[in-house]
Scaffold this active site. Structure first.
Site, mmCIF file in Angstrom:
data_model
loop_
_atom_site.group_PDB
_atom_site.id
_atom_site.type_symbol
_atom_site.label_atom_id
_atom_site.label_comp_id
_atom_site.label_asym_id
_atom_site.label_seq_id
_atom_site.Cartn_x
_atom_site.Cartn_y
_atom_site.Cartn_z
ATOM 1 N N THR A 112 34.252 30.845 2.083
ATOM 2 C CA THR A 112 34.207 31.984 1.168
ATOM 3 C C THR A 112 35.506 31.978 0.407
ATOM 4 O O THR A 112 36.550 31.683 1.002
ATOM 5 C CB THR A 112 34.146 33.301 1.984
ATOM 6 N N ARG A 161 19.265 36.785 5.022
ATOM 7 C CA ARG A 161 20.530 36.944 5.757
ATOM 8 C C ARG A 161 21.661 37.371 4.821
ATOM 9 O O ARG A 161 21.842 36.831 3.737
ATOM 10 C CB ARG A 161 20.897 35.615 6.418
ATOM 11 N N VAL A 162 22.412 38.364 5.251
ATOM 12 C CA VAL A 162 23.614 38.785 4.534
ATOM 13 C C VAL A 162 24.782 38.535 5.475
ATOM 14 O O VAL A 162 24.725 38.893 6.652
ATOM 15 C CB VAL A 162 23.523 40.277 4.168
HETATM 16 N N1 ASP Z 1 31.853 34.303 5.962
HETATM 17 C C1 ASP Z 1 30.841 33.587 5.221
HETATM 18 C C2 ASP Z 1 29.502 33.961 5.749
HETATM 19 O O1 ASP Z 1 29.285 33.926 6.939
HETATM 20 C C3 ASP Z 1 31.010 32.115 5.230
HETATM 21 C C4 ASP Z 1 32.420 31.600 5.368
HETATM 22 O O2 ASP Z 1 33.364 32.206 4.948
HETATM 23 O O3 ASP Z 1 32.599 30.528 5.908
HETATM 24 O O4 ASP Z 1 28.629 34.261 4.965
#
Ligand code: ASP
Length: 340
Positions: free
Chosen positions: A200, A228-229
């Site tokens: 992210t 999915r969120v």
């Molecule tokens: N946190 C994000 C999610 O699970 C992915 C990530 O940052 O790796 O959607």
């Protein structure tokens, strides 16, 4: 671009420094940092800087995990994004956004044009269209190929449990197994988390008057179950900001992280007098207590500009910084095994 990037491996304490304005974001997404800095320098507008920085990552499809091109189980890409204004605690977010590329841009409209905090799914798409965004497919040739390969490898990995047929070896459709057959000691799958299936951009921007914005943008987890969120659009989980205190933003296994609100925790820790490193580490440690295999990281900045990070489940976690009196973006790596 790389010529402008200074690469540092610092001990956690050395990573703390003072200076605003400040742009700090997760991972080596240095072009996003640079873009946010340019806008901040030209306009002193921290909101526009954050949106420009995260939009840059969406355009670049940073690590393939921000913006288009990351299939869920049905092959579609959907996006999560959040903006929080630390001055008035206003929030604009989108979750499971379909068919719109610029998720952070839509989050800005939720922030500025509505009294709501979070819009989701196809109706968030309708909202985006009404704000002038174009509806288009978020699939790419690469995401189509990824999805075909995934189908051809019996849909592995996936996020199902306690269903039949066995999700560890077969594709769905799935249905629930009988209650008596559910193994409640079943451990959470160790999702093979790496830069290619998860990430992210979490960004914090502090202007010279200590006005703070924090935000995120991501396409979440590859081969997620449709609908999915993740943690990224959830205030306090993906990011959090409060003027006069500080801000935090997170990346990692969002299904676990959203159970602990690590960004909120880190900001509360600052409020209670912790240094940024300690504040970040405590937020991660609270997750590790229940999920020792957890992978993720939190960046934290005090409103005065000191910053740090903490991480787990990887060796080192890089993040990108540009701040006052600095002529280029620095990439700083935190060693996840450092105890302090
Ligand atoms: N946190 C994000 C999610 O699970 C992915 C990530 O940052 O790796 O959607």
């Amino acid at each position: 671009m790389l010529g402008f990037v200074l690469f540092l491996v610092l001990s956690c304490n050395a990573a703390e420094d003072k200076a605003i304005p400040l742009v700090i974001n997760t991972w080596k997404f240095t072009e996003a940092t640079e873009r946010a800095w340019e806008v901040l320098s030209a306009s002193s507008n921290a909101l526009n800087a954050l949106v420009a920085g995260c939009s840059r990552c969406e355009e670049l499809q940073c690590d393939g995990t921000v913006g288009p091109g990351s299939p869920d189980e049905s092959g579609e890409t959907t996006l999560d994004a959040l903006i929080m204004d630390g001055e008035n605690m206003n929030i604009g977010a989108v979750a499971n956004l379909r068919e719109i590329k610029n998720a952070i841009g839509v989050a800005k409209h939720v922030l500025l044009q509505t009294e709501h905090s979070l819009l989701s799914g196809s109706q968030a798409t309708d909202f985006a269209v009404s704000m002038g965004f174009q509806k288009e497919s978020l699939s790419t040739n690469q995401s189509k190929k990824m999805w075909e390969n995934w189908r051809n490898s019996n849909c592995q990995p996936n996020f199902w449990r306690n269903v039949k047929p066995n999700p560890k070896s077969e594709c769905g459709p799935y249905s629930p197994i009988k209650r008596n057959d559910i193994n409640s000691c079943d451990k959470r799958m160790k999702y093979n988390f790496n830069n290619n299936n998860h990430d992210t951009i979490g960004m914090i921007v502090i202007d010279s008057h200590s006005h703070i914005y924090a935000g995120t943008s991501t396409n979440g987890a590859k081969f997620k179950i449709p609908g999915r969120v993740g943690d990224s659009p959830i205030p306090g989980a993906g990011a959090y900001a409060e003027n006069g205190i500080g801000a935090a933003a997170a990346t990692g296994d969002g299904d676990v992280m959203m159970r602990f609100l690590p960004s909120f925790t880190a900001v509360e820790n600052l409020r209670n007098g912790m240094q940024p490193r300690e504040a970040a580490k405590n937020a991660i440690d609270r997750i590790l207590k229940y999920y020792p295999d957890f992978t993720g990281a939190v960046i934290v900045a005090r409103y005065t500009g000191e910053f740090s990070a903490a991480c787990a489940g990887m060796k080192k976690f890089p993040f990108s910084v540009r701040r006052n009196k600095q002529t280029n973006v620095q990439v700083i790596e935190i060693d996840c095994e450092l105890s302090n």
